[in-house]
Design a protein around this motif. Structure first.
Motif, PDB file in Angstrom:
ATOM      1  N   ALA A 119       0.851  -1.198   0.000  1.00  0.00           N
ATOM      2  CA  ALA A 119       0.000   0.000   0.000  1.00  0.00           C
ATOM      3  C   ALA A 119       0.881   1.240   0.000  1.00  0.00           C
ATOM      4  O   ALA A 119       0.942   1.992   0.965  1.00  0.00           O
ATOM      5  CB  ALA A 119      -0.931  -0.004   1.204  1.00  0.00           C
ATOM      6  N   VAL A 120       1.569   1.452  -1.115  1.00  0.00           N
ATOM      7  CA  VAL A 120       2.566   2.516  -1.216  1.00  0.00           C
ATOM      8  C   VAL A 120       2.049   3.652  -2.090  1.00  0.00           C
ATOM      9  O   VAL A 120       1.332   3.430  -3.069  1.00  0.00           O
ATOM     10  CB  VAL A 120       3.872   1.954  -1.818  1.00  0.00           C
ATOM     11  N   SER A 121       2.430   4.867  -1.723  1.00  0.00           N
ATOM     12  CA  SER A 121       2.131   6.039  -2.544  1.00  0.00           C
ATOM     13  C   SER A 121       3.431   6.756  -2.876  1.00  0.00           C
ATOM     14  O   SER A 121       4.398   6.705  -2.101  1.00  0.00           O
ATOM     15  CB  SER A 121       1.200   7.004  -1.801  1.00  0.00           C
ATOM     16  N   LEU A 122       3.462   7.399  -4.030  1.00  0.00           N
ATOM     17  CA  LEU A 122       4.626   8.192  -4.410  1.00  0.00           C
ATOM     18  C   LEU A 122       4.551   9.554  -3.736  1.00  0.00           C
ATOM     19  O   LEU A 122       3.505  10.201  -3.735  1.00  0.00           O
ATOM     20  CB  LEU A 122       4.676   8.381  -5.925  1.00  0.00           C
ATOM     21  N   VAL A 123       5.670   9.984  -3.163  1.00  0.00           N
ATOM     22  CA  VAL A 123       5.754  11.331  -2.601  1.00  0.00           C
ATOM     23  C   VAL A 123       6.364  12.213  -3.687  1.00  0.00           C
ATOM     24  O   VAL A 123       7.572  12.383  -3.771  1.00  0.00           O
ATOM     25  CB  VAL A 123       6.623  11.349  -1.325  1.00  0.00           C
ATOM     26  N   GLY A 124       5.519  12.707  -4.557  1.00  0.00           N
ATOM     27  CA  GLY A 124       6.009  13.457  -5.705  1.00  0.00           C
ATOM     28  C   GLY A 124       6.256  12.526  -6.881  1.00  0.00           C
ATOM     29  O   GLY A 124       6.102  11.307  -6.782  1.00  0.00           O
ATOM     30  N   PRO A 125       6.653  13.074  -8.017  1.00  0.00           N
ATOM     31  CA  PRO A 125       6.831  12.264  -9.222  1.00  0.00           C
ATOM     32  C   PRO A 125       8.122  11.451  -9.205  1.00  0.00           C
ATOM     33  O   PRO A 125       9.063  11.770  -8.480  1.00  0.00           O
ATOM     34  CB  PRO A 125       6.880  13.319 -10.335  1.00  0.00           C
ATOM     35  N   LEU A 126       8.126  10.378 -10.016  1.00  0.00           N
ATOM     36  CA  LEU A 126       9.379   9.704 -10.336  1.00  0.00           C
ATOM     37  C   LEU A 126      10.000  10.497 -11.472  1.00  0.00           C
ATOM     38  O   LEU A 126       9.339  10.767 -12.477  1.00  0.00           O
ATOM     39  CB  LEU A 126       9.119   8.265 -10.811  1.00  0.00           C
ATOM     40  N   ARG A 127      11.264  10.853 -11.326  1.00  0.00           N
ATOM     41  CA  ARG A 127      11.891  11.682 -12.349  1.00  0.00           C
ATOM     42  C   ARG A 127      13.349  11.280 -12.516  1.00  0.00           C
ATOM     43  O   ARG A 127      14.046  11.008 -11.533  1.00  0.00           O
ATOM     44  CB  ARG A 127      11.796  13.155 -11.949  1.00  0.00           C
ATOM     45  N   GLN A 128      13.796  11.210 -13.764  1.00  0.00           N
ATOM     46  CA  GLN A 128      15.198  10.912 -14.023  1.00  0.00           C
ATOM     47  C   GLN A 128      16.100  11.932 -13.335  1.00  0.00           C
ATOM     48  O   GLN A 128      15.770  13.115 -13.247  1.00  0.00           O
ATOM     49  CB  GLN A 128      15.480  10.918 -15.527  1.00  0.00           C
ATOM     50  N   ASP A 129      17.236  11.450 -12.839  1.00  0.00           N
ATOM     51  CA  ASP A 129      18.233  12.290 -12.169  1.00  0.00           C
ATOM     52  C   ASP A 129      17.704  12.923 -10.889  1.00  0.00           C
ATOM     53  O   ASP A 129      18.168  13.988 -10.473  1.00  0.00           O
ATOM     54  CB  ASP A 129      18.756  13.383 -13.111  1.00  0.00           C
ATOM     55  N   SER A 135       5.742   6.699   0.535  1.00  0.00           N
ATOM     56  CA  SER A 135       5.060   6.597   1.821  1.00  0.00           C
ATOM     57  C   SER A 135       4.359   5.249   1.871  1.00  0.00           C
ATOM     58  O   SER A 135       3.967   4.705   0.840  1.00  0.00           O
ATOM     59  CB  SER A 135       4.038   7.727   1.989  1.00  0.00           C
ATOM     60  N   GLY A 136       4.244   4.696   3.082  1.00  0.00           N
ATOM     61  CA  GLY A 136       3.615   3.390   3.225  1.00  0.00           C
ATOM     62  C   GLY A 136       4.575   2.239   3.056  1.00  0.00           C
ATOM     63  O   GLY A 136       4.159   1.091   2.914  1.00  0.00           O
ATOM     64  N   HIS A 141      13.211   6.322   0.526  1.00  0.00           N
ATOM     65  CA  HIS A 141      13.796   7.051  -0.598  1.00  0.00           C
ATOM     66  C   HIS A 141      14.607   6.098  -1.462  1.00  0.00           C
ATOM     67  O   HIS A 141      15.157   5.111  -0.980  1.00  0.00           O
ATOM     68  CB  HIS A 141      14.721   8.174  -0.110  1.00  0.00           C
ATOM     69  N   SER A 142      14.691   6.418  -2.739  1.00  0.00           N
ATOM     70  CA  SER A 142      15.593   5.697  -3.637  1.00  0.00           C
ATOM     71  C   SER A 142      16.889   6.480  -3.733  1.00  0.00           C
ATOM     72  O   SER A 142      17.002   7.593  -3.212  1.00  0.00           O
ATOM     73  CB  SER A 142      14.969   5.573  -5.030  1.00  0.00           C
ATOM     74  N   SER A 143      17.862   5.911  -4.407  1.00  0.00           N
ATOM     75  CA  SER A 143      19.012   6.713  -4.806  1.00  0.00           C
ATOM     76  C   SER A 143      18.641   7.402  -6.118  1.00  0.00           C
ATOM     77  O   SER A 143      17.503   7.295  -6.589  1.00  0.00           O
ATOM     78  CB  SER A 143      20.255   5.832  -4.960  1.00  0.00           C
ATOM     79  N   LEU A 144      19.566   8.113  -6.729  1.00  0.00           N
ATOM     80  CA  LEU A 144      19.249   8.843  -7.956  1.00  0.00           C
ATOM     81  C   LEU A 144      18.749   7.898  -9.046  1.00  0.00           C
ATOM     82  O   LEU A 144      19.331   6.841  -9.286  1.00  0.00           O
ATOM     83  CB  LEU A 144      20.481   9.587  -8.463  1.00  0.00           C
ATOM     84  N   ILE A 145      17.682   8.299  -9.703  1.00  0.00           N
ATOM     85  CA  ILE A 145      17.071   7.478 -10.750  1.00  0.00           C
ATOM     86  C   ILE A 145      17.783   7.701 -12.080  1.00  0.00           C
ATOM     87  O   ILE A 145      17.999   8.840 -12.507  1.00  0.00           O
ATOM     88  CB  ILE A 145      15.574   7.818 -10.894  1.00  0.00           C
ATOM     89  N   TYR A 146      18.120   6.598 -12.730  1.00  0.00           N
ATOM     90  CA  TYR A 146      18.778   6.667 -14.040  1.00  0.00           C
ATOM     91  C   TYR A 146      17.767   6.520 -15.178  1.00  0.00           C
ATOM     92  O   TYR A 146      17.751   7.308 -16.113  1.00  0.00           O
ATOM     93  CB  TYR A 146      19.850   5.585 -14.138  1.00  0.00           C
ATOM     94  N   ARG A 147      16.918   5.490 -15.100  1.00  0.00           N
ATOM     95  CA  ARG A 147      15.919   5.258 -16.134  1.00  0.00           C
ATOM     96  C   ARG A 147      14.595   4.814 -15.499  1.00  0.00           C
ATOM     97  O   ARG A 147      14.585   4.160 -14.454  1.00  0.00           O
ATOM     98  CB  ARG A 147      16.382   4.193 -17.125  1.00  0.00           C
TER      99      ARG A 147
END
Length: 309
Positions: A119-129, A135-136, A141-147
């Protein structure tokens, strides 16, 4: 054959700076710490490139596409490749939220083996770099997104879920196989595709005990075996089908050993039934699209709980 110092330096230098920084941080905890720095860097660099090629190939084969951003209210699921070479998979938006799966490759002791949330929600958009927030989930947090990869808009939820789960299983275990060459202590995913390791992996992935999982697999295999022995053609879904085919009787015959020239008597053989595997065309197509060198050489990269490395 070892690479020259110049070749090693070039292989590493061609990667983005963020990836080079990640590699330098990972080398001390890997199985390559005793090698010259340039060679260790080069091996990590090749593994990272192999991961990226596998990621791109799987996304293409499953009819998904690279996107630069996925908004928090976009209903689609996605697969994220970070600069560190780790994967985060997200399901489509449902009433309770998305499912999330993150598998650690255990280069750091503060990263969990496996994070699964329903039951997860995104805190803001997924965005490259950029860093993604969740939340949930225990993964905040992830590390920096590549693709980022997602299905085309309008793809039914069921189809999206199937593609994302298939890609997740394949890529997670492919990455583990690649990492095996640079880590001394990994047990996430399928280190070997034995029945025991498959049971362990599926139990962890689906929230079952190993006893429950083994019982289901044993029943499945017994059902397949029974169907075959009763003369039925057993469909194995995306893999193909199994059946028993009649083999004609063979008379005894004399043949020559091709190496020694010596004559050898091959005894007669009565008519019998032999098992046959017919692979599905879709599976053959997937196999045909693989890079043989990449698959054979998959021997040799990560996110934060709290955060992925």
């Amino acid at each position: 054959m070892r690479m020259s110092s110049k070749e090693s330096a070039q292989c590493f230098a061609e990667l983005p700076e963020v990836i080079r920084t990640q590699i330098d941080a990972l080398i001390p905890a890997s199985g390559l710490a005793g090698l010259p720095l340039d060679e260790a860097r080069a091996r990590f660099a090749r593994v990272w490139e192999d991961k990226y090629q596998m990621f791109c190939g799987q996304i293409h084969n499953l009819g998904m596409a690279m996107i630069e951003e996925l908004s928090a209210d976009d209903y689609r699921g996605a697969i994220v490749l970070t600069y560190s070479g780790s994967l985060i998979s997200l399901g489509t938006v449902q009433t309770a939220g998305r499912w999330l799966e993150y598998a650690s490759v255990k280069f750091r002791s503060d990263v969990p083996d496996l994070v699964q949330s329903s039951a997860v929600s995104l805190v803001g958009p997924l965005r490259q770099d950029a860093v993604a927030g969740f939340s949930g989930s225990t993964l905040k947090h992830s590390s920096l997104i590549y693709r980022i990869a997602a299905c085309p808009p309008g793809t039914p939820d069921v189809d999206q879920e199937q593609r994302i789960r298939e890609a997740t299983i394949f890529l997670t275990n492919a990455f583990v196989k690649l990492n095996r060459g640079i880590s001394l202590a990994m047990d996430t995913g399928l280190d070997q595709f034995t029945l025991k390791s498959i049971v362990s992996y599926l139990a962890k992935k689906n929230g079952l005990t190993q006893v429950q999982t083994r019982a289901v697999l044993d029943d499945y295999l017994a059902t397949v075996e029974s169907g075959l022995l009763l003369g039925e053609k057993v469909n194995l879904g995306r893999l193909g089908s199994l059946s028993l085919k009649p083999q004609a009787a063979r008379k005894a015959r004399v043949m020559k050993n091709p190496q020694t020239g010596e004559e050898v008597l091959v005894p007669a053989k009565a008519a019998c039934l032999v098992p046959k595997m017919s692979f599905a065309q879709a599976f053959k197509a997937k196999a045909g699209q693989l890079d043989p060198a990449l698959v054979a050489g998959a021997a040799s990269g990560d996110d934060e709980a709290g955060e992925a490395d």
